[in-house]
Design a protein around this motif. Structure first.
Motif, mmCIF file in Angstrom:
data_model
loop_
_atom_site.group_PDB
_atom_site.id
_atom_site.type_symbol
_atom_site.label_atom_id
_atom_site.label_comp_id
_atom_site.label_asym_id
_atom_site.label_seq_id
_atom_site.Cartn_x
_atom_site.Cartn_y
_atom_site.Cartn_z
ATOM 1 N N LYS A 1 28.451 103.754 -9.506
ATOM 2 C CA LYS A 1 28.330 105.166 -9.412
ATOM 3 C C LYS A 1 29.153 105.955 -10.475
ATOM 4 N N ARG A 2 29.493 105.272 -11.408
ATOM 5 C CA ARG A 2 30.377 105.753 -12.447
ATOM 6 C C ARG A 2 29.806 105.587 -14.112
ATOM 7 N N TYR A 3 28.841 104.812 -14.030
ATOM 8 C CA TYR A 3 28.052 104.439 -15.213
ATOM 9 C C TYR A 3 26.467 104.488 -15.142
ATOM 10 N N HIS A 4 26.099 104.600 -16.016
ATOM 11 C CA HIS A 4 24.672 104.490 -16.351
ATOM 12 C C HIS A 4 24.242 103.838 -17.772
ATOM 13 N N LEU A 5 23.348 102.734 -17.917
ATOM 14 C CA LEU A 5 22.946 102.135 -19.146
ATOM 15 C C LEU A 5 21.463 102.956 -19.292
ATOM 16 N N THR A 6 21.538 103.148 -20.676
ATOM 17 C CA THR A 6 20.058 103.822 -21.350
ATOM 18 C C THR A 6 19.619 103.050 -22.433
ATOM 19 N N TRP A 7 18.702 102.470 -22.357
ATOM 20 C CA TRP A 7 18.213 101.452 -23.514
ATOM 21 C C TRP A 7 16.789 102.407 -24.057
ATOM 22 N N VAL B 1 21.527 87.024 -31.264
ATOM 23 C CA VAL B 1 21.100 86.915 -30.060
ATOM 24 C C VAL B 1 21.865 87.802 -29.229
ATOM 25 N N HIS B 2 23.111 87.775 -29.448
ATOM 26 C CA HIS B 2 24.117 89.024 -28.322
ATOM 27 C C HIS B 2 23.797 90.180 -28.888
ATOM 28 N N CYS B 3 23.022 90.619 -29.919
ATOM 29 C CA CYS B 3 22.771 91.891 -30.493
ATOM 30 C C CYS B 3 21.307 92.512 -29.796
ATOM 31 N N GLN B 4 20.609 91.346 -29.383
ATOM 32 C CA GLN B 4 19.314 91.784 -29.029
ATOM 33 C C GLN B 4 19.292 92.631 -27.747
ATOM 34 N N LYS B 5 18.297 93.438 -27.503
ATOM 35 C CA LYS B 5 18.412 94.412 -26.263
ATOM 36 C C LYS B 5 18.706 93.578 -24.678
ATOM 37 N N VAL B 6 18.073 92.473 -24.619
ATOM 38 C CA VAL B 6 18.086 92.006 -23.500
ATOM 39 C C VAL B 6 19.549 91.399 -23.228
ATOM 40 N N ALA B 7 19.948 90.493 -24.225
ATOM 41 C CA ALA B 7 21.397 90.054 -24.075
ATOM 42 C C ALA B 7 22.475 91.321 -23.993
ATOM 43 N N LEU B 8 22.136 92.181 -24.845
ATOM 44 C CA LEU B 8 23.341 93.342 -25.121
ATOM 45 C C LEU B 8 23.423 93.978 -23.773
ATOM 46 N N ARG B 9 22.291 94.258 -23.130
ATOM 47 C CA ARG B 9 22.311 94.965 -21.849
ATOM 48 C C ARG B 9 23.234 94.166 -20.623
ATOM 49 N N SER B 10 23.067 92.772 -20.886
ATOM 50 C CA SER B 10 23.548 92.143 -19.849
ATOM 51 C C SER B 10 25.063 91.946 -19.931
ATOM 52 N N THR B 11 25.372 92.049 -21.192
ATOM 53 C CA THR B 11 26.737 92.132 -21.757
ATOM 54 C C THR B 11 27.526 93.529 -21.075
ATOM 55 N N CYS B 12 26.801 94.496 -21.406
ATOM 56 C CA CYS B 12 27.380 95.749 -21.528
ATOM 57 C C CYS B 12 27.506 95.892 -19.637
ATOM 58 N N GLU B 13 26.415 95.312 -18.994
ATOM 59 C CA GLU B 13 26.556 95.667 -17.596
ATOM 60 C C GLU B 13 27.619 94.664 -17.015
ATOM 61 N N ALA B 14 28.042 93.548 -17.630
ATOM 62 C CA ALA B 14 28.911 92.854 -16.840
ATOM 63 C C ALA B 14 30.233 93.534 -17.319
ATOM 64 N N VAL C 1 26.380 101.608 -28.174
ATOM 65 C CA VAL C 1 26.750 100.176 -28.330
ATOM 66 C C VAL C 1 25.560 99.629 -29.387
ATOM 67 N N ASP C 2 25.838 98.797 -30.156
ATOM 68 C CA ASP C 2 24.861 98.092 -30.859
ATOM 69 C C ASP C 2 25.277 96.422 -30.939
ATOM 70 N N GLY C 3 26.127 96.165 -30.313
ATOM 71 C CA GLY C 3 26.510 94.400 -30.255
ATOM 72 C C GLY C 3 27.635 94.379 -31.382
ATOM 73 N N SER C 4 27.947 95.322 -32.339
ATOM 74 C CA SER C 4 28.983 95.178 -33.777
ATOM 75 C C SER C 4 30.335 95.197 -32.966
ATOM 76 N N ASP C 5 31.321 94.599 -33.686
ATOM 77 C CA ASP C 5 32.574 94.581 -33.023
ATOM 78 C C ASP C 5 33.099 95.868 -32.702
ATOM 79 N N ASN C 6 33.019 96.771 -33.833
ATOM 80 C CA ASN C 6 33.446 98.088 -33.543
ATOM 81 C C ASN C 6 32.906 98.745 -32.173
ATOM 82 N N SER C 7 31.762 98.841 -32.060
ATOM 83 C CA SER C 7 31.019 99.240 -30.781
ATOM 84 C C SER C 7 31.403 98.600 -29.351
#
Length: 370
Positions: free
Chosen positions: A123-129, A101-114, A60-66
């Protein structure tokens, strides 16, 4: 698995090939009709591919495709297959303070976590930044993660934040730098590449998916079919497509054998004694012979048929490791052209030849990480 029993008798003076389908089933065919093993993958390996706990790396990088790719994994693949585990992977660059802002690491992590929390158990996923490495670059870091995590599939957007500005010209089309890097590194995982920018058009939840698989008599196209089967859900359509030559007015021996091979697969779905294959009886599968039109290339024929059936994915096979070892590009020109010409999503199914015992020991037995 057994092929249809309508193979012609052996011509006089011809020595036979013995084709082992697995579980002791043998089929004898003449030299002139069949290349060795005809692209069959032994049944124990087929079963391992279809049943092992799948690991997916989603970039993921915050782009529409990703973000569409992430939604497809979270709300699509992981809902229909409860054994899958996904690693959500992002490479950030602290010097790029100009990013939205939505592509910066903190905001993007929050979005992906949600997204992941609302879809599956923790237990079925992990986030690596991971911070960008100037030495390896994002593409190199991505390929390193694929190897280290031993993933089966990598799912990524066709273009990143830079869009078409940072892309390679391939057969007149543009391919993003990181996608090209994953293909060129010859990794053993299969690539799921999402071109759609709106998750609403993807076959997630109850929406039916349509897969078009380009096949011939080789193991890579067999793997492509198995990947389409593994990634499908009940009710999905899988069109197994073989392109006939423009001048082929009657089925050749080769064409007949391709048809019989996949009809053998289809028949196994209805056989209750096949404990693995019978689980896929609720997929709509068909073998289609597509006649090549005048002045039409094979990739154009495949894409024409995919457009006619409103396919969501085209699926092609590749044997990257073997091709790279022989000094070739990891993905053949025909397969790559199909992916580039098709306007929607594609899957490149990678195959590496191994004996059943090795695959069974090191792949089938692999457990999903907790």
């Amino acid at each position: 698995l057994k092929l249809a029993e309508s193979i012609r008798p052996l011509p006089s003076g011809k020595s036979p090939h013995r084709l082992t389908m697995g579980a002791g089933d043998n089929l004898i065919l003449p030299d002139r009709i069949i290349p060795d093993r005809a692209g069959w993958i032994d049944v124990p390996i087929c079963e391992a591919i279809l049943t092992k706990d799948a690991r997916i790396l989603c970039t993921v990088d915050g782009s529409d495709n990703s973000m569409t790719a992430l939604n497809f994994v979270a709300e699509g693949l992981m809902q229909k297959d409860r054994s899958t585990f996904v690693e959500v992977f992002h490479i950030y660059d602290t010097s790029k303070t100009y990013l939205p802002v939505h592509c910066q690491k903190v905001a993007l992590r929050s979005t992906c976590e949600a997204i992941m929390t609302s879809s599956v158990s923790s237990k079925r996923y992990h986030l690596t930044w991971s911070s960008k490495s100037d030495k390896a670059g994002p593409g190199g870091q991505l390929c390193d993660a694929i190897r280290e995590l031993s993933v089966d599939y990598v799912c990524m957007g066709f273009f990143g934040l830079k869009g078409r500005k940072s892309a390679h010209d391939v057969f007149g089309g543009l391919l993003s730098t990181n996608v090209a890097k994953v293909l060129n590194m010859g990794n053993s995982c299969s690539l799921i590449c999402i071109k759609d920018e709106d998750a609403g058009v993807l076959p997630i939840k109850q929406k039916k998916a349509v897969f078009v698989v380009s096949v011939s008599l080789n193991k890579t196209s067999t793997k492509a079919f198995l990947d389409a089967l593994r990634l499908s859900k009940p009710g999905d359509e899988i069109h197994v497509v073989y392109i006939k030559s423009f001048m082929e007015f009657e089925d050749s021996d080769y064409t007949a054998l391709v048809r019989e091979k996949y009809e053998g697969f289809f028949n196994s779905f209805k056989d209750e004694q096949q404990q693995v294959f019978s689980k896929f009886h609720d997929r709509s599968v068909q073998f289609v012979l597509v006649n090549k039109q005048r002045r039409e290339s094979t990739p154009q024929s495949v894409v024409r048929y995919a457009d006619e059936v409103n396919a969501d994915f085209v699926v092609v096979g590749a044997n990257a490791a073997d091709r790279v070892a022989r000094g070739k590009k990891p993905v053949g020109s025909v397969s790559l052209q199909i992916c580039m010409l098709f306007e929607r999503n594609f899957i490149v199914a990678n195959w590496i030849d191994v004996i059943p015992r090795v695959y069974d020991t090191h792949v089938r037995s692999a457990a999903t990480p907790l």
